[in-house]
Scaffold this motif. Structure first.
Motif, PDB file in Angstrom:
ATOM      1  N   ARG A 225       0.829  -1.215   0.000  1.00  0.00           N
ATOM      2  CA  ARG A 225       0.000   0.000   0.000  1.00  0.00           C
ATOM      3  C   ARG A 225       0.857   1.256   0.000  1.00  0.00           C
ATOM      4  O   ARG A 225       0.644   2.177  -0.795  1.00  0.00           O
ATOM      5  CB  ARG A 225      -0.906   0.023   1.243  1.00  0.00           C
ATOM      6  CG  ARG A 225      -1.862   1.228   1.267  1.00  0.00           C
ATOM      7  CD  ARG A 225      -2.329   1.561   2.666  1.00  0.00           C
ATOM      8  NE  ARG A 225      -1.248   2.065   3.511  1.00  0.00           N
ATOM      9  CZ  ARG A 225      -0.803   3.321   3.496  1.00  0.00           C
ATOM     10  NH1 ARG A 225      -1.313   4.211   2.659  1.00  0.00           N
ATOM     11  NH2 ARG A 225       0.179   3.686   4.307  1.00  0.00           N
TER      12      ARG A 225
ATOM     13  N   PRO B 224       3.197   1.463  -3.749  1.00  0.00           N
ATOM     14  CA  PRO B 224       2.565   0.686  -4.829  1.00  0.00           C
ATOM     15  C   PRO B 224       3.517   0.531  -6.010  1.00  0.00           C
ATOM     16  O   PRO B 224       3.990   1.513  -6.565  1.00  0.00           O
ATOM     17  CB  PRO B 224       1.349   1.547  -5.215  1.00  0.00           C
ATOM     18  CG  PRO B 224       1.169   2.535  -4.094  1.00  0.00           C
ATOM     19  CD  PRO B 224       2.529   2.756  -3.521  1.00  0.00           C
TER      20      PRO B 224
ATOM     21  N   ALA C 180      -4.381   3.507  -2.852  1.00  0.00           N
ATOM     22  CA  ALA C 180      -3.426   3.159  -1.810  1.00  0.00           C
ATOM     23  C   ALA C 180      -3.001   4.337  -0.947  1.00  0.00           C
ATOM     24  O   ALA C 180      -2.639   4.155   0.217  1.00  0.00           O
ATOM     25  CB  ALA C 180      -2.173   2.526  -2.439  1.00  0.00           C
ATOM     26  N   ARG C 181      -3.068   5.559  -1.498  1.00  0.00           N
ATOM     27  CA  ARG C 181      -2.424   6.669  -0.801  1.00  0.00           C
ATOM     28  C   ARG C 181      -3.328   7.878  -0.507  1.00  0.00           C
ATOM     29  O   ARG C 181      -2.884   8.851   0.099  1.00  0.00           O
ATOM     30  CB  ARG C 181      -1.230   7.154  -1.647  1.00  0.00           C
ATOM     31  CG  ARG C 181      -0.144   6.104  -1.882  1.00  0.00           C
ATOM     32  CD  ARG C 181       0.547   5.739  -0.577  1.00  0.00           C
ATOM     33  NE  ARG C 181       1.156   6.898   0.018  1.00  0.00           N
ATOM     34  CZ  ARG C 181       2.393   7.343  -0.250  1.00  0.00           C
ATOM     35  NH1 ARG C 181       3.138   6.703  -1.112  1.00  0.00           N
ATOM     36  NH2 ARG C 181       2.876   8.402   0.358  1.00  0.00           N
TER      37      ARG C 181
ATOM     38  N   GLU D  58      -7.912  -4.287   2.067  1.00  0.00           N
ATOM     39  CA  GLU D  58      -6.836  -4.096   1.088  1.00  0.00           C
ATOM     40  C   GLU D  58      -7.235  -3.085   0.014  1.00  0.00           C
ATOM     41  O   GLU D  58      -8.396  -3.034  -0.382  1.00  0.00           O
ATOM     42  CB  GLU D  58      -6.491  -5.424   0.400  1.00  0.00           C
ATOM     43  CG  GLU D  58      -5.758  -6.410   1.267  1.00  0.00           C
ATOM     44  CD  GLU D  58      -5.294  -7.619   0.474  1.00  0.00           C
ATOM     45  OE1 GLU D  58      -5.455  -7.625  -0.778  1.00  0.00           O
ATOM     46  OE2 GLU D  58      -4.779  -8.566   1.080  1.00  0.00           O
ATOM     47  N   PRO D  59      -6.272  -2.329  -0.499  1.00  0.00           N
ATOM     48  CA  PRO D  59      -6.555  -1.334  -1.551  1.00  0.00           C
ATOM     49  C   PRO D  59      -6.417  -1.867  -2.974  1.00  0.00           C
ATOM     50  O   PRO D  59      -5.974  -1.159  -3.876  1.00  0.00           O
ATOM     51  CB  PRO D  59      -5.499  -0.265  -1.276  1.00  0.00           C
ATOM     52  CG  PRO D  59      -4.330  -1.045  -0.768  1.00  0.00           C
ATOM     53  CD  PRO D  59      -4.913  -2.196   0.038  1.00  0.00           C
TER      54      PRO D  59
ATOM     55  N   PRO E 167      -4.204  -4.167  -4.351  1.00  0.00           N
ATOM     56  CA  PRO E 167      -2.823  -4.039  -4.851  1.00  0.00           C
ATOM     57  C   PRO E 167      -2.562  -4.834  -6.120  1.00  0.00           C
ATOM     58  O   PRO E 167      -1.613  -4.531  -6.846  1.00  0.00           O
ATOM     59  CB  PRO E 167      -1.986  -4.582  -3.680  1.00  0.00           C
ATOM     60  CG  PRO E 167      -2.913  -5.494  -2.937  1.00  0.00           C
ATOM     61  CD  PRO E 167      -4.264  -4.862  -3.057  1.00  0.00           C
TER      62      PRO E 167
END
Length: 509
Positions: free
Chosen positions: A368, A371, A406-407, A435-436, A438
């Motif tokens: 995350r 990435p 993710a950010r 989870e984003p 990934p």
């Protein structure tokens, strides 16, 4: 991987050459605006050219610009590039809905494949339609069943992990650049799985393939969004020859292993690597006139398995080592978890991850915070459709802003902080639903995601069970990176100090 930037394809770009390339695109591409369509909102652009010059002259890297636009325009926005429309998704639910659509699933052909094989629809990464469906289905039967396959994934990872531990011990606690050790370790895992072969750390053939892969990534990497310009890959640009030559050499390396497998292939013998599995599939499908299993698809599918896969895992592993070296508190908590679950003498197994939620959370937090793929390779819309109520025409490029997922501070508390505990629920268990994405999502999700998770979890666990990682004095914890085919950390050094057998660690606060 199939994206090409004007700058990267020209090798040494200049404004005049870039402008000339755009002019050619305008001559050879369809650029007339379509009226009466309701497009997603997005940044303003020039007539015909769209956002080409915004991307060329922005002080932001492309993934940073997309991050900014996602914040401004929301979970779906669009822009044009020389007559082609790009739709960017950054809403998780919308992504999951859209990427399950079979008509948002095709890919841009890779010119090097067309030159090498004489046809454009090969393998998995760059294929569409029936070829992609059959090749992907077969690939997943091997790479997704990591716990039940005839190929012993965990045994292969453990063997290479032990070799890495020996190499780390040879460093004797002195600062060293881990790049080559990581490259060889991850390369040997995938080579053993695909071709049944591993190489020594200083083997010139392996190092040459690594050089080819790095060079290919360096050429493709800056491409990013420019690769979504219709017709760009058809232009006679100089770097296309470089790309083709590099890939031809890499395919030649694979073909040597395929030829060796063919010479020793016995259909009745249980296959123990991917190439043997593929040869068996060719044999079993020989009476089917509709089959896509042939020598060409075998070569390209092996390439898809080996080189794009290990490039992403190598980048992720290098980021993870740096993050852990800069956070001794996280290391201490992981080490206590390892000692508590498996002790000091037995290596952690992948089945132990249910009892090692903090370690699993740490792996995902590394993915995350750093990435390695900021946005996915474009999906091509194959029929007129709608996304979130907006019109999406045939040929539209659709991508996912993984960097935003993710950010973004709208999605994460303290997004720039390294906090593995953010993936633990109230009972301290790992919560995968947080989870984003990934590895992206949907029909085109990374087919090697299970293998990558296993590699990162196991090898990092091995390292932290035996070594304490630290950064040299004065080295910053906030380390920069550069964009190739993946987002890779800049060169750095760390120390790996072996933990004495008699050392006692107390439970972290």
């Amino acid at each position: 991987m199939a994206d090409f930037a004007i700058s990267s394809l020209l090798g040494t770009p200049s404004l005049s050459v870039l402008f000339a390339a755009v002019v050619l695109l305008l001559v050879y591409s369809w650029i007339g605006p379509r009226t009466g369509l309701r497009h997603p909102p997005g940044p303003p652009g020039l007539p015909f050219l769209g956002s080409v010059f915004t991307l060329l002259f922005s002080k932001l890297q492309q993934h940073e610009l997309l991050f900014k636009w996602s914040g401004e325009y929301g979970g779906i926005f669009s822009f044009t590039l020389a007559g082609g429309r790009v739709v960017v998704l950054s809403d998780k639910e919308l992504i999951q809905e859209t990427l399950q659509d079979p008509y948002v699933n095709d890919r841009i052909p890779f010119p090097a494949c067309i030159t090498i094989y004489g046809r454009e629809n090969t393998g998995i990464a760059f294929a569409s339609g029936p070829v992609w469906k059959e090749q992907q289905r077969f690939f997943l039967t091997v790479f997704r069943k990591v716990n039940a396959s005839v190929i012993k994934f965990e045994d292969i990872i453990q063997a290479q992990g032990l070799r890495l531990l020996d190499e780390l011990e040879k460093q004797e606690g002195q600062p060293f650049d881990p790049s080559d050790l990581v490259m060889v370790t991850i390369s040997n895992v995938i080579l053993k799985i695909v071709a049944g072969r591993t190489y020594e750390y200083d083997d010139p053939t392996l190092l040459r393939m690594a050089t080819c892969s790095n060079r290919l990534a360096d050429i493709i990497g800056p491409a990013g969004l420019f690769g979504m310009i219709p017709g760009l890959v058809s232009l006679p640009l100089p770097a296309k020859r470089q790309l083709t030559d590099l890939m031809r050499e890499m395919v030649g390396f694979i073909k040597e292993h395929v030829d060796e497998h063919k010479a020793n292939f016995v259909p009745e013998v249980l296959p123990t690597d991917f190439m043997s599995c593929y040869l068996k599939e060719i044999a079993d499908s020989s009476e089917n006139p509709e089959t896509t299993f042939d020598d060409t698809n075998m070569l390209q599918t092996c390439w898809d398995a080996m080189f794009p896969g290990y490039e992403t895992t190598i980048s992720a592993f290098r980021w993870a080592l740096h993050l852990l070296a800069g956070h001794p508190d996280v290391q201490s908590r992981i080490r206590h978890e390892i000692f508590d679950v498996v002790g000091r003498d037995r290596l952690p197994g992948y089945g132990d991850r249910q009892r090692m939620p903090y370690m699993e959370s740490t792996v995902v937090e590394c993915l995350r915070l750093r990435p390695v793929i900021p946005y996915v390779a474009p999906h091509i819309v194959s029929r007129d459709s709608k996304i979130a109520g907006y019109d999406v025409k045939v040929g539209t490029r659709v991508t996912v802003n993984l960097w935003f997922l993710a950010r973004s501070p709208t999605l994460w508390e303290d997004p720039d902080e390294f906090k593995p505990e953010r993936f633990l629920d109230d009972e301290g268990s790992y919560d995968r639903s947080r989870e984003p994405l990934p590895f992206s999502y949907g029909r085109r999700t990374c087919p090697g995601d299970q293998l990558a998770r296993m590699e990162l979890f196991l090898i990092l666990s091995y390292v932290l069970q035996r070594f304490t990682l630290t950064l040299p004095e004065g080295a910053p914890r906030d380390h920069g990176g550069s964009m190739g085919a993946t987002f890779r950390p800049n060169q750095y050094e760390l120390r790996a100090t072996k933990i004495p057998p008699s050392a006692v660690t107390s439970k972290p606060e």
